[in-house]
Design a protein around this motif. Structure first.
Motif, PDB file in Angstrom:
ATOM      1  N   LEU A   1      35.743  45.355  38.978  1.00  0.00           N
ATOM      2  CA  LEU A   1      36.425  46.366  38.094  1.00  0.00           C
ATOM      3  C   LEU A   1      35.570  47.701  38.018  1.00  0.00           C
ATOM      4  O   LEU A   1      35.915  48.735  37.980  1.00  0.00           O
ATOM      5  CB  LEU A   1      36.424  46.152  36.667  1.00  0.00           C
ATOM      6  CG  LEU A   1      37.248  46.759  35.601  1.00  0.00           C
ATOM      7  CD1 LEU A   1      38.582  47.503  36.245  1.00  0.00           C
ATOM      8  CD2 LEU A   1      37.549  46.114  34.411  1.00  0.00           C
ATOM      9  N   GLN A   2      34.259  47.373  37.963  1.00  0.00           N
ATOM     10  CA  GLN A   2      33.030  48.512  37.926  1.00  0.00           C
ATOM     11  C   GLN A   2      33.211  49.515  39.186  1.00  0.00           C
ATOM     12  O   GLN A   2      33.279  50.528  39.006  1.00  0.00           O
ATOM     13  CB  GLN A   2      31.755  48.123  37.682  1.00  0.00           C
ATOM     14  CG  GLN A   2      30.787  49.482  37.607  1.00  0.00           C
ATOM     15  CD  GLN A   2      31.066  50.081  36.485  1.00  0.00           C
ATOM     16  OE1 GLN A   2      30.913  49.601  35.308  1.00  0.00           O
ATOM     17  NE2 GLN A   2      31.183  51.415  36.701  1.00  0.00           N
ATOM     18  N   LEU A   3      33.477  48.819  40.348  1.00  0.00           N
ATOM     19  CA  LEU A   3      33.682  49.558  41.617  1.00  0.00           C
ATOM     20  C   LEU A   3      35.028  50.582  41.504  1.00  0.00           C
ATOM     21  O   LEU A   3      35.117  51.641  41.729  1.00  0.00           O
ATOM     22  CB  LEU A   3      34.010  48.676  42.638  1.00  0.00           C
ATOM     23  CG  LEU A   3      34.057  49.373  44.091  1.00  0.00           C
ATOM     24  CD1 LEU A   3      32.827  50.293  44.298  1.00  0.00           C
ATOM     25  CD2 LEU A   3      34.064  48.402  45.096  1.00  0.00           C
TER      26      LEU A   3
ATOM     27  N   TYR B   1      36.959  50.800  30.647  1.00  0.00           N
ATOM     28  CA  TYR B   1      35.658  50.247  30.143  1.00  0.00           C
ATOM     29  C   TYR B   1      35.898  49.100  29.209  1.00  0.00           C
ATOM     30  O   TYR B   1      35.079  48.104  28.779  1.00  0.00           O
ATOM     31  CB  TYR B   1      35.016  51.507  29.543  1.00  0.00           C
ATOM     32  CG  TYR B   1      34.123  52.227  30.294  1.00  0.00           C
ATOM     33  CD1 TYR B   1      33.400  51.745  31.303  1.00  0.00           C
ATOM     34  CD2 TYR B   1      34.572  53.521  30.853  1.00  0.00           C
ATOM     35  CE1 TYR B   1      32.574  52.401  32.315  1.00  0.00           C
ATOM     36  CE2 TYR B   1      33.977  54.232  31.816  1.00  0.00           C
ATOM     37  CZ  TYR B   1      32.986  53.716  32.773  1.00  0.00           C
ATOM     38  OH  TYR B   1      32.561  54.332  33.767  1.00  0.00           O
ATOM     39  N   GLY B   2      36.991  49.401  28.248  1.00  0.00           N
ATOM     40  CA  GLY B   2      37.299  48.174  27.263  1.00  0.00           C
ATOM     41  C   GLY B   2      37.511  46.719  27.923  1.00  0.00           C
ATOM     42  O   GLY B   2      37.265  46.010  27.526  1.00  0.00           O
TER      43      GLY B   2
ATOM     44  N   MET C   1      40.526  42.161  26.918  1.00  0.00           N
ATOM     45  CA  MET C   1      41.085  42.507  28.126  1.00  0.00           C
ATOM     46  C   MET C   1      42.521  42.987  28.007  1.00  0.00           C
ATOM     47  O   MET C   1      43.019  43.820  28.703  1.00  0.00           O
ATOM     48  CB  MET C   1      40.823  41.659  29.318  1.00  0.00           C
ATOM     49  CG  MET C   1      39.357  41.329  29.648  1.00  0.00           C
ATOM     50  SD  MET C   1      39.354  40.036  30.768  1.00  0.00           S
ATOM     51  CE  MET C   1      39.315  38.471  29.859  1.00  0.00           C
ATOM     52  N   PHE C   2      43.411  42.103  27.406  1.00  0.00           N
ATOM     53  CA  PHE C   2      44.765  42.442  27.432  1.00  0.00           C
ATOM     54  C   PHE C   2      44.961  43.532  26.532  1.00  0.00           C
ATOM     55  O   PHE C   2      45.879  44.294  26.669  1.00  0.00           O
ATOM     56  CB  PHE C   2      45.647  41.094  26.771  1.00  0.00           C
ATOM     57  CG  PHE C   2      46.981  41.380  26.488  1.00  0.00           C
ATOM     58  CD1 PHE C   2      48.003  41.602  27.492  1.00  0.00           C
ATOM     59  CD2 PHE C   2      47.390  41.537  25.225  1.00  0.00           C
ATOM     60  CE1 PHE C   2      49.311  41.918  27.057  1.00  0.00           C
ATOM     61  CE2 PHE C   2      48.800  41.712  24.918  1.00  0.00           C
ATOM     62  CZ  PHE C   2      49.814  41.854  25.739  1.00  0.00           C
ATOM     63  N   ALA C   3      44.448  43.636  25.310  1.00  0.00           N
ATOM     64  CA  ALA C   3      44.600  44.748  24.716  1.00  0.00           C
ATOM     65  C   ALA C   3      43.945  46.125  25.224  1.00  0.00           C
ATOM     66  O   ALA C   3      44.965  47.196  25.294  1.00  0.00           O
ATOM     67  CB  ALA C   3      43.501  44.614  23.345  1.00  0.00           C
ATOM     68  N   ALA C   4      43.124  46.219  26.122  1.00  0.00           N
ATOM     69  CA  ALA C   4      42.685  47.381  26.694  1.00  0.00           C
ATOM     70  C   ALA C   4      43.764  47.760  28.153  1.00  0.00           C
ATOM     71  O   ALA C   4      44.175  48.748  28.272  1.00  0.00           O
ATOM     72  CB  ALA C   4      41.404  47.017  27.494  1.00  0.00           C
TER      73      ALA C   4
END
Length: 167
Positions: free
Chosen positions: A98-100, A141-142, A155-158
């Motif tokens: 994900l960072q990538l 980022y969240g 993760m789901f909320a973001a």
């Protein structure tokens, strides 16, 4: 939790509609006829929509791939975490992936802002373009914080926050 064909078509339809909207906005950027202030407002709104849609697509793809695109999926992921079915290495790999994606998205959006001269029309130029991109990336980022905390609800909320732009 299986996804129905109707859900797939609905999601595809949302992104196709967003893609058409983005194309129109690109054509309108080439033909701005308002006052400088009107153009600044329009370009900022368009940039926020385009960057938000870009982020939504990444969040959706990632959430679907790792099973937290629905509340049920997030709950199942939570249960898998609690029962030890997801290793620390798997979480680290997901975070790195994900960072990538975030880094690529930021680079792509900056390049698009420069290529389309959008930053030229924004009131505060490149600084405002950077702020728009930073705001657009916040749901990712969240999601990354959720992965690092092993919190599927976060993760789901973001993910839900990021795809709200398509509604």
């Amino acid at each position: 939790f299986p996804v129905t064909i109707a859900q797939v078509y609905n999601k595809i339809g949302s992104y196709l509609e967003a893609g058409e909207k983005i194309k129109r906005k690109g054509l309108e950027l080439q033909d701005l006829r308002g006052t400088r202030e009107e153009n600044q407002i329009k370009v900022k709104a368009d940039a926020e929509y385009v960057t938000g849609t870009h982020v939504a697509a990444i969040a959706d793809r990632f959430a679907i791939k790792y099973g937290f695109a629905t509340p049920e999926g997030a709950e199942q992921l939570k249960q898998m975490q609690q029962s030890g079915q997801i290793s620390a290495r798997q979480w680290a790999d997901r975070a790195a992936e994900l960072q990538l994606e975030i880094t690529r998205a930021e680079t792509d959006m900056l390049n698009t802002m420069r290529r389309t001269n959008a930053s030229k029309y924004l009131k505060d130029g490149q600084a405002e373009a950077n702020a728009i991109i930073k705001t657009a990336l916040e749901p990712l980022y969240g999601m990354l914080r959720g992965i690092n905390d092993k919190d599927s609800g976060q993760m789901f909320a973001a993910r839900r926050q990021s795809v709200a732009i398509l509604d």
